[in-house]
Design a protein around this motif. Structure first.
Motif, mmCIF file in Angstrom:
data_model
loop_
_atom_site.group_PDB
_atom_site.id
_atom_site.type_symbol
_atom_site.label_atom_id
_atom_site.label_comp_id
_atom_site.label_asym_id
_atom_site.label_seq_id
_atom_site.Cartn_x
_atom_site.Cartn_y
_atom_site.Cartn_z
ATOM 1 N N SER A 221 24.721 58.825 22.165
ATOM 2 C CA SER A 221 25.262 58.135 23.335
ATOM 3 C C SER A 221 25.942 59.146 24.238
ATOM 4 O O SER A 221 26.735 59.973 23.790
ATOM 5 N N LEU A 222 25.623 59.074 25.517
ATOM 6 C CA LEU A 222 26.171 60.024 26.472
ATOM 7 C C LEU A 222 27.389 59.488 27.203
ATOM 8 O O LEU A 222 28.295 60.244 27.538
ATOM 9 N N VAL A 223 27.414 58.187 27.459
ATOM 10 C CA VAL A 223 28.487 57.595 28.248
ATOM 11 C C VAL A 223 28.779 56.190 27.745
ATOM 12 O O VAL A 223 27.869 55.432 27.423
ATOM 13 N N TYR A 224 30.053 55.873 27.676
ATOM 14 C CA TYR A 224 30.492 54.499 27.459
ATOM 15 C C TYR A 224 31.302 54.107 28.682
ATOM 16 O O TYR A 224 32.186 54.851 29.102
ATOM 17 N N VAL A 225 30.994 52.962 29.264
ATOM 18 C CA VAL A 225 31.710 52.513 30.454
ATOM 19 C C VAL A 225 32.225 51.106 30.187
ATOM 20 O O VAL A 225 31.454 50.213 29.858
ATOM 21 N N SER A 226 33.532 50.932 30.328
ATOM 22 C CA SER A 226 34.137 49.608 30.151
ATOM 23 C C SER A 226 34.223 48.915 31.499
ATOM 24 O O SER A 226 34.542 49.543 32.508
ATOM 25 N N ALA A 227 33.938 47.614 31.521
ATOM 26 C CA ALA A 227 33.924 46.882 32.785
ATOM 27 C C ALA A 227 34.324 45.426 32.579
ATOM 28 O O ALA A 227 34.264 44.907 31.459
ATOM 29 N N ARG A 228 34.714 44.808 33.677
ATOM 30 C CA ARG A 228 35.041 43.386 33.706
ATOM 31 C C ARG A 228 34.317 42.748 34.894
ATOM 32 O O ARG A 228 33.918 43.429 35.830
ATOM 33 N N GLU A 229 34.196 41.432 34.860
ATOM 34 C CA GLU A 229 33.412 40.730 35.860
ATOM 35 C C GLU A 229 34.054 40.740 37.247
ATOM 36 O O GLU A 229 33.376 40.963 38.247
ATOM 37 N N THR A 230 35.344 40.509 37.345
ATOM 38 C CA THR A 230 35.994 40.439 38.653
ATOM 39 C C THR A 230 36.909 41.631 38.882
ATOM 40 O O THR A 230 37.335 42.299 37.940
ATOM 41 N N ARG A 231 37.209 41.897 40.145
ATOM 42 C CA ARG A 231 38.112 42.994 40.502
ATOM 43 C C ARG A 231 39.483 42.766 39.873
ATOM 44 O O ARG A 231 40.104 43.691 39.360
ATOM 45 N N GLU A 232 39.958 41.529 39.893
ATOM 46 C CA GLU A 232 41.271 41.212 39.317
ATOM 47 C C GLU A 232 41.293 41.540 37.820
ATOM 48 O O GLU A 232 42.228 42.188 37.337
ATOM 49 N N GLN A 233 40.277 41.105 37.095
ATOM 50 C CA GLN A 233 40.202 41.389 35.658
ATOM 51 C C GLN A 233 40.100 42.895 35.409
ATOM 52 O O GLN A 233 40.716 43.417 34.483
ATOM 53 N N ALA A 234 39.318 43.577 36.233
ATOM 54 C CA ALA A 234 39.152 45.021 36.079
ATOM 55 C C ALA A 234 40.472 45.746 36.337
ATOM 56 O O ALA A 234 40.825 46.676 35.618
ATOM 57 N N ASP A 235 41.208 45.306 37.358
ATOM 58 C CA ASP A 235 42.497 45.934 37.667
ATOM 59 C C ASP A 235 43.492 45.739 36.529
ATOM 60 O O ASP A 235 44.211 46.666 36.162
ATOM 61 N N ILE A 236 43.524 44.542 35.967
ATOM 62 C CA ILE A 236 44.447 44.256 34.861
ATOM 63 C C ILE A 236 44.119 45.139 33.653
ATOM 64 O O ILE A 236 45.002 45.707 33.021
ATOM 65 N N ALA A 237 42.832 45.258 33.342
ATOM 66 C CA ALA A 237 42.400 46.042 32.180
ATOM 67 C C ALA A 237 42.291 47.539 32.495
ATOM 68 O O ALA A 237 42.047 48.335 31.591
ATOM 69 N N LYS A 238 42.446 47.895 33.773
ATOM 70 C CA LYS A 238 42.317 49.286 34.225
ATOM 71 C C LYS A 238 40.949 49.873 33.879
ATOM 72 O O LYS A 238 40.817 50.958 33.309
ATOM 73 N N VAL A 239 39.919 49.076 34.191
ATOM 74 C CA VAL A 239 38.529 49.486 33.993
ATOM 75 C C VAL A 239 37.750 49.205 35.280
ATOM 76 O O VAL A 239 38.310 48.745 36.264
ATOM 77 N N LEU A 240 36.463 49.463 35.250
ATOM 78 C CA LEU A 240 35.591 49.232 36.393
ATOM 79 C C LEU A 240 35.105 47.793 36.446
ATOM 80 O O LEU A 240 35.143 47.077 35.449
ATOM 81 N N THR A 241 34.587 47.388 37.613
ATOM 82 C CA THR A 241 33.878 46.119 37.698
ATOM 83 C C THR A 241 32.464 46.345 37.171
ATOM 84 O O THR A 241 32.010 47.490 37.047
ATOM 85 N N PHE A 242 31.741 45.256 36.881
ATOM 86 C CA PHE A 242 30.366 45.401 36.398
ATOM 87 C C PHE A 242 29.499 46.131 37.423
ATOM 88 O O PHE A 242 28.648 46.936 37.062
ATOM 89 N N ASP A 243 29.715 45.837 38.718
ATOM 90 C CA ASP A 243 28.918 46.497 39.754
ATOM 91 C C ASP A 243 29.176 48.002 39.765
ATOM 92 O O ASP A 243 28.242 48.798 39.861
ATOM 93 N N GLU A 244 30.429 48.413 39.663
ATOM 94 C CA GLU A 244 30.758 49.844 39.625
ATOM 95 C C GLU A 244 30.160 50.503 38.377
ATOM 96 O O GLU A 244 29.610 51.607 38.456
ATOM 97 N N ALA A 245 30.258 49.828 37.249
ATOM 98 C CA ALA A 245 29.710 50.367 36.000
ATOM 99 C C ALA A 245 28.192 50.498 36.079
ATOM 100 O O ALA A 245 27.623 51.487 35.607
#
Length: 64
Positions: free
Chosen positions: A7-31
């Motif tokens: 595996s070269l990359v692991y990317v964590s993401a959430r569905e909405t910008r709000e959820q991503a901001d809370i978890a300090k991860v990317l949105t699904f679109d960014e990922a």
């Protein structure tokens, strides 16, 4: 994954910008955009799908 199954990359993401901001991860679109660009790396680095290296403009500029 690379040709050896590593595996070269692991990317964590959430569905909405709000959820991503809370978890300090990317949105699904960014990922997704990151994943697409990581998938392009072998071509950008001058490797064919079979793993054989071919010369690119970058290599020519470096004199390789």
């Amino acid at each position: 994954m690379d040709a050896n199954g590593q595996s070269l990359v692991y990317v964590s993401a959430r569905e909405t910008r709000e959820q991503a901001d809370i978890a300090k991860v990317l949105t699904f679109d960014e990922a997704r955009r990151i994943a697409v660009n990581v998938a392009k790396l072998p071509e950008l680095l001058g490797q064919s799908k079979r793993g054989f290296r071919r010369k690119t403009r970058w290599h020519n500029l470096l004199g390789q």
